[in-house]
Write an enzyme that holds these catalytic residues in place. Structure first.
Site, PDB file in Angstrom:
ATOM      1  CG  ASP A  45      -1.867  -1.213   1.199  1.00 37.83           C
ATOM      2  OD1 ASP A  45      -2.169  -1.709   0.100  1.00 37.83           O
ATOM      3  OD2 ASP A  45      -2.277  -1.670   2.285  1.00 37.83           O
ATOM      4  CB  THR A  68      -1.305  -3.437  -6.262  1.00 44.54           C
ATOM      5  OG1 THR A  68      -2.194  -4.169  -7.115  1.00 44.54           O
ATOM      6  CG2 THR A  68       0.117  -3.846  -6.545  1.00 44.54           C
ATOM      7  NE  ARG A  99     -11.751  -1.150  -9.543  1.00 44.27           N
ATOM      8  CZ  ARG A  99     -12.961  -0.806  -9.074  1.00 44.27           C
ATOM      9  NH1 ARG A  99     -13.332  -1.210  -7.850  1.00 44.27           N
ATOM     10  NH2 ARG A  99     -13.778  -0.067  -9.763  1.00 44.27           N
ATOM     11  CE  LYS A 100     -11.275  -4.540   0.101  1.00 42.97           C
ATOM     12  NZ  LYS A 100      -9.854  -4.184  -0.032  1.00 42.97           N
ATOM     13  CG  ASP A 103     -21.441  -0.981 -10.399  1.00 42.71           C
ATOM     14  OD1 ASP A 103     -22.637  -1.206 -10.665  1.00 42.71           O
ATOM     15  OD2 ASP A 103     -20.967   0.161 -10.299  1.00 42.71           O
ATOM     16  CB  ILE A 104     -24.663  -4.062 -12.606  1.00 38.47           C
ATOM     17  CG1 ILE A 104     -24.138  -2.893 -13.454  1.00 38.47           C
ATOM     18  CG2 ILE A 104     -25.744  -3.629 -11.642  1.00 38.47           C
ATOM     19  CD1 ILE A 104     -25.131  -2.397 -14.487  1.00 38.47           C
ATOM     20  CE1 TYR A 328      -3.068  -4.925  10.949  1.00 39.04           C
ATOM     21  CE2 TYR A 328      -3.025  -3.271  12.695  1.00 39.04           C
ATOM     22  CZ  TYR A 328      -2.922  -3.612  11.357  1.00 39.04           C
ATOM     23  OH  TYR A 328      -2.664  -2.638  10.424  1.00 39.04           O
TER      24      TYR A 328
HETATM   25  P1  5BU Z   1      -2.498  -3.497   7.005  1.00 34.68           P
HETATM   26  O1  5BU Z   1      -1.542  -2.359   6.829  1.00 34.68           O
HETATM   27  O2  5BU Z   1      -1.768  -4.843   7.240  1.00 34.68           O
HETATM   28  O3  5BU Z   1      -3.564  -3.249   8.008  1.00 34.68           O
HETATM   29  O4  5BU Z   1      -3.194  -3.620   5.547  1.00 34.68           O
HETATM   30  C1  5BU Z   1      -4.157  -4.582   5.267  1.00 34.68           C
HETATM   31  C2  5BU Z   1      -4.531  -4.573   3.812  1.00 34.68           C
HETATM   32  O5  5BU Z   1      -5.555  -5.541   3.619  1.00 34.68           O
HETATM   33  C3  5BU Z   1      -5.072  -3.264   3.270  1.00 34.68           C
HETATM   34  O6  5BU Z   1      -4.625  -3.103   1.945  1.00 34.68           O
HETATM   35  C4  5BU Z   1      -6.570  -3.432   3.283  1.00 34.68           C
HETATM   36  O7  5BU Z   1      -7.203  -2.767   2.205  1.00 34.68           O
HETATM   37  C5  5BU Z   1      -6.740  -4.921   3.123  1.00 34.68           C
HETATM   38  N1  5BU Z   1      -7.919  -5.482   3.815  1.00 34.68           N
HETATM   39  C6  5BU Z   1      -8.052  -5.485   5.185  1.00 34.68           C
HETATM   40  O8  5BU Z   1      -7.202  -5.007   5.906  1.00 34.68           O
HETATM   41  N2  5BU Z   1      -9.146  -6.064   5.763  1.00 34.68           N
HETATM   42  C7  5BU Z   1     -10.155  -6.595   5.038  1.00 34.68           C
HETATM   43  O9  5BU Z   1     -11.120  -7.124   5.594  1.00 34.68           O
HETATM   44  C8  5BU Z   1     -10.012  -6.558   3.633  1.00 34.68           C
HETATM   45  C9  5BU Z   1      -8.892  -6.014   3.057  1.00 34.68           C
HETATM   46 BR1  5BU Z   1     -11.357  -7.267   2.622  1.00 34.68          BR
END
Ligand code: 5BU
Length: 376
Positions: A45, A68, A99-100, A103-104, A328
């Site tokens: 990210d 990504t 990308r999640k 949409d339709i 976490y």
């Molecule tokens: P982190 O910095 O380890 O907290 O990032 C977690 C990544 O996983 C981040 O890119 C979120 O968009 C992605 N994510 C998430 O944290 N939890 C979810 O439930 C989903 C995606 Br779906």
């Protein structure tokens, strides 16, 4: 209790790769994880192409997948994607654009294969919400099939050689844009899984610098899972095993978002169950789930579980989330107790003073937890 767990909980990744229900890409990924001894997905990210390429180059050996969010990279272009792909094929990891889609069908097809991101061209894996109903999977699978057909009809020139240690990364000249693929409906004859694989054979793909891809030749028995037991510390063996595995096959898959890590999310048990039911109808295309625990429940389920919301937390630490409701858990908990296969880690690595050391710590924690799990 391990006794009540689904069979996939205790099976090795290489055994799961050999299952007839395993798609080409899932099988490739499971074997790759076995060879590299990593079930770590880095969530890259970052905000710029240079940061993205730098982290991919530096951490590529420790990961199986790089995730990504291309839309947060301010200068993301087709060249960023081309250069990331070059690193991915040299360092052996898959690319996953988070990308999640939600949409339709008609809209997600366009979002997937066209526009400034043209995701289908460079990411093996994407994420999809099923809020709009299971038709979104049919739409994305159809678009993926079209992108694959388009690719297979095109002569591709792979970047050969790559960067040597310490060499400056430079942008390649802007390639000629390829024509946008026509989106075709999903016909029975256009599938992401070719006939030879339906007959229980896995691919042996030959790649030369300029080739008409994908030349999916009949299976050589070398690619069966058991051949990919690896000793990561033997350098020669690692290279030989990766050579034997071959280049990343040109297939496309989705991960269905079935549960989230954020506090107070609105995902219900019923919704999650419906995600699993829908995924079972698209087994060639759905690699698995983004979820907090394995959702495999039917005897034949062999979905991969990717779990975000992971951090190495000291027992007495209060770092169990961020200020914006991320939550976490430890790798040992999500892999060892809850049957996750791949951990997704962003800030736990990105914010470390030594990112490579941190990535290696996460890799080892996740791999050790997996090894303990399959020995239970
Ligand atoms: P982190 O910095 O380890 O907290 O990032 C977690 C990544 O996983 C981040 O890119 C979120 O968009 C992605 N994510 C998430 O944290 N939890 C979810 O439930 C989903 C995606 Br779906």
């Amino acid at each position: 209790m391990a006794e009540n767990k689904h069979p996939s909980f205790r099976l090795s990744f290489s055994a799961r790769a050999s299952s007839p229900s395993c798609s080409t890409l899932a099988s490739y990924l499971l074997n790759l994880m076995t060879i590299k001894q990593t079930n770590l997905c880095l969530s890259a990210d970052v905000n710029s192409t240079s940061e993205l390429l730098k982290i991919a180059e530096e951490l590529g050996d420790t990961i199986c997948v790089l995730k990504t969010h291309a839309d947060i990279i301010s200068d993301f272009t087709e060249r960023s994607a081309t250069q990331l792909r070059e690193i991915a094929s040299r360092k052996h990891f898959l690319i996953f654009e988070d990308r999640k889609f939600a949409d339709i069908g008609s809209t997600v097809q366009k979002q997937y294969i066209s526009g400034p991101l043209s995701i289908a061209k460079w990411a093996e894996i994407v994420t999809v919400h099923l809020f709009s109903g299971p038709g979104i999977l049919t739409a994305l699978e159809g678009a993926a099939s079209s992108a694959i057909s388009q690719y297979n009809m095109t002569v591709h020139t792979e970047i050969s050689g790559g960067f040597t240690e310490g060499q400056q990364m430079e942008f390649e000249p802007e390639p000629e844009p390829e024509p946008e693929p026509e989106i075709e409906p999903l016909h029975d004859e256009i599938r992401t899984k070719p006939d030879w694989l339906r007959q229980g054979r896995k691919p042996s793909i030959v790649s030369i610098s300029t080739t008409i891809s994908t030349r999916s030749e009949p299976m050589s028995p070398q690619t069966s899972g058991q051949m990919f037991q690896s000793n990561r510390n033997q350098k020669g063996y690692l290279k030989e095993a990766l050579d034997r595995l071959g280049p990343i096959p040109y297939f496309r898959s989705a991960l269905v978002l079935a549960q989230m890590s954020s506090k107070g999310n609105f995902f219900t048990k019923e919704y999650t169950e419906n995600c699993v039911k829908s995924a079972r109808n698209h087994q060639d295309f759905v690699l698995g789930f983004i979820s907090q625990r394995s959702l495999n429940s039917e005897p034949d389920d062999n979905f991969l579980t990717f779990t975000p919301g992971v951090k190495l937390i000291e027992p007495d630490s209060n770092e169990r989330g961020d200020s914006l409701d991320q939550q976490y858990r430890n790798p040992a908990q999500v892999i060892g107790n809850d049957g996750a296969d791949v951990i997704i880690v962003g800030r736990g690595i990105l914010q470390a003073s030594d990112q490579l050391e941190a990535a290696e710590r996460y890799r080892k924690a996740a791999w050790d937890a997996y090894e303990v799990r399959i020995m239970k």
